[in-house]
Scaffold this motif. Structure first.
Motif, mmCIF file in Angstrom:
data_model
loop_
_atom_site.group_PDB
_atom_site.id
_atom_site.type_symbol
_atom_site.label_atom_id
_atom_site.label_comp_id
_atom_site.label_asym_id
_atom_site.label_seq_id
_atom_site.Cartn_x
_atom_site.Cartn_y
_atom_site.Cartn_z
ATOM 1 N N ASN A 40 0.827 -1.206 0.000
ATOM 2 C CA ASN A 40 0.000 0.000 0.000
ATOM 3 C C ASN A 40 0.860 1.255 0.000
ATOM 4 N N LEU A 41 1.912 1.266 0.820
ATOM 5 C CA LEU A 41 2.783 2.431 0.902
ATOM 6 C C LEU A 41 3.575 2.635 -0.388
ATOM 7 N N ILE A 108 5.586 8.556 6.299
ATOM 8 C CA ILE A 108 4.260 8.078 6.668
ATOM 9 C C ILE A 108 4.440 7.040 7.774
ATOM 10 N N LEU A 109 3.704 7.228 8.862
ATOM 11 C CA LEU A 109 3.813 6.380 10.048
ATOM 12 C C LEU A 109 2.537 5.558 10.192
ATOM 13 N N ILE A 120 -6.819 5.111 1.493
ATOM 14 C CA ILE A 120 -6.452 5.905 2.667
ATOM 15 C C ILE A 120 -4.983 6.290 2.605
ATOM 16 N N ILE A 121 -4.128 5.334 2.256
ATOM 17 C CA ILE A 121 -2.698 5.610 2.162
ATOM 18 C C ILE A 121 -2.420 6.574 1.013
ATOM 19 N N THR A 122 -3.099 6.386 -0.103
ATOM 20 C CA THR A 122 -2.911 7.279 -1.242
ATOM 21 C C THR A 122 -3.250 8.715 -0.866
ATOM 22 N N ARG A 123 -4.340 8.904 -0.158
ATOM 23 C CA ARG A 123 -4.781 10.260 0.187
ATOM 24 C C ARG A 123 -3.797 10.974 1.106
#
Length: 255
Positions: A40-41, A108-109, A120-123
């Motif tokens: 995802n990241l 990103i944590l 969610i990660i994209t945003r």
């Protein structure tokens, strides 16, 4: 940008599933939670990762080179040696201080036991400011890590809020809460030094403090974006009910 995944906790409420492995190495549909979060990241063009290990650290250390080869990424392993008597403020500080001292960059944590809609990660990856993902949709309860945003303003499509954090934690009033912080955030490079100073204060106060509390004083000094889920689904895996929910969500996301 760097991806930081907290993977040190013991996961005692998930026993016996976590008897021999940390939570992020639990598998759903043949893939660990850790690998799924890395994928995802990577959609935000992250190639460099920091994994904070502790409980059953050898299992993560053994897996890391395989993930590096599979996805052509770089993984740095850092250890919270006192994982069993500390909390996420310590684990987060280990990663954030390393980033400050070596390659000061946005990061990103994420909590290693999170299952989230990839959007969610994209945003959050698109934000320039330090940012938090806030679930403004689902019903809150006493265990929700709630926050109240003061002086709240929204962008045109109501997906991003700005303001300061008036209160954050599990014990605040549900009716007054803006929503729940889901354990996914982004720290801007310009804020890292101050973020670390606040974490140091939290650790001096109590080694069991959550890193989440650092965002309240930071919001008074630097702009923070609150990225609203608006119904995008997620779960943090704390117990067996959460584990069942995570399996349902993964099946939903993959189909």
């Amino acid at each position: 940008m760097i991806g930081v995944i907290l993977s040190a906790g013991m996961g005692t409420r998930l026993m016996p599933l976590t008897k021999d492995i940390p939570k992020p190495l639990l598998e759903i549909n043949g893939m660990t939670l850790l690998e799924r979060m890395i994928k995802n990241l990577m959609k935000t063009d992250i190639e460099d990762f920091i994994l904070i290990v502790g409980y059953n650290k050898e299992k993560v250390i053994d897996l890391a080179p395989k993930l590096e080869e599979k996805y052509s990424i770089n993984i740095k392993i850092l250890e919270n040696e006192k994982y069993d008597v500390t909390n996420t403020s310590v684990s987060t500080y280990i990663a954030s201080k390393y980033i400050e001292d070596n390659q000061k960059d946005d990061f990103i944590l994420v909590n290693g036991d999170n299952v989230v809609d990839p959007e969610i990660i994209t945003r959050i990856g698109e934000r320039k400011n330090t940012s938090l993902i806030v679930d403004n949709f689902k019903d809150l309860n006493e265990e929700s890590f709630k926050l109240i945003i003061a002086d709240e303003t929204f962008n045109d499509d109501k997906t991003i809020a700005s303001g300061t954090i008036a209160e954050i934690g599990k014990g605040i009033d549900i009716a007054s809460s803006t929503g729940e912080f889901i354990g996914v955030s982004k720290v801007s490079a310009k804020d890292i030094t101050r973020f670390n100073e606040i974490l140091e204060d939290l650790m001096d106060e109590d080694k069991q403090n959550y890193y989440d509390f650092a965002y309240k004083p930071l919001s008074l000094e630097s702009p923070i974006d609150f990225v609203l889920t608006n119904g995008l689904k997620w779960t943090e895996i704390d117990d067996h009910n959460d584990w069942q929910q995570a399996q349902k969500l993964i099946n939903e996301f993959e189909n």
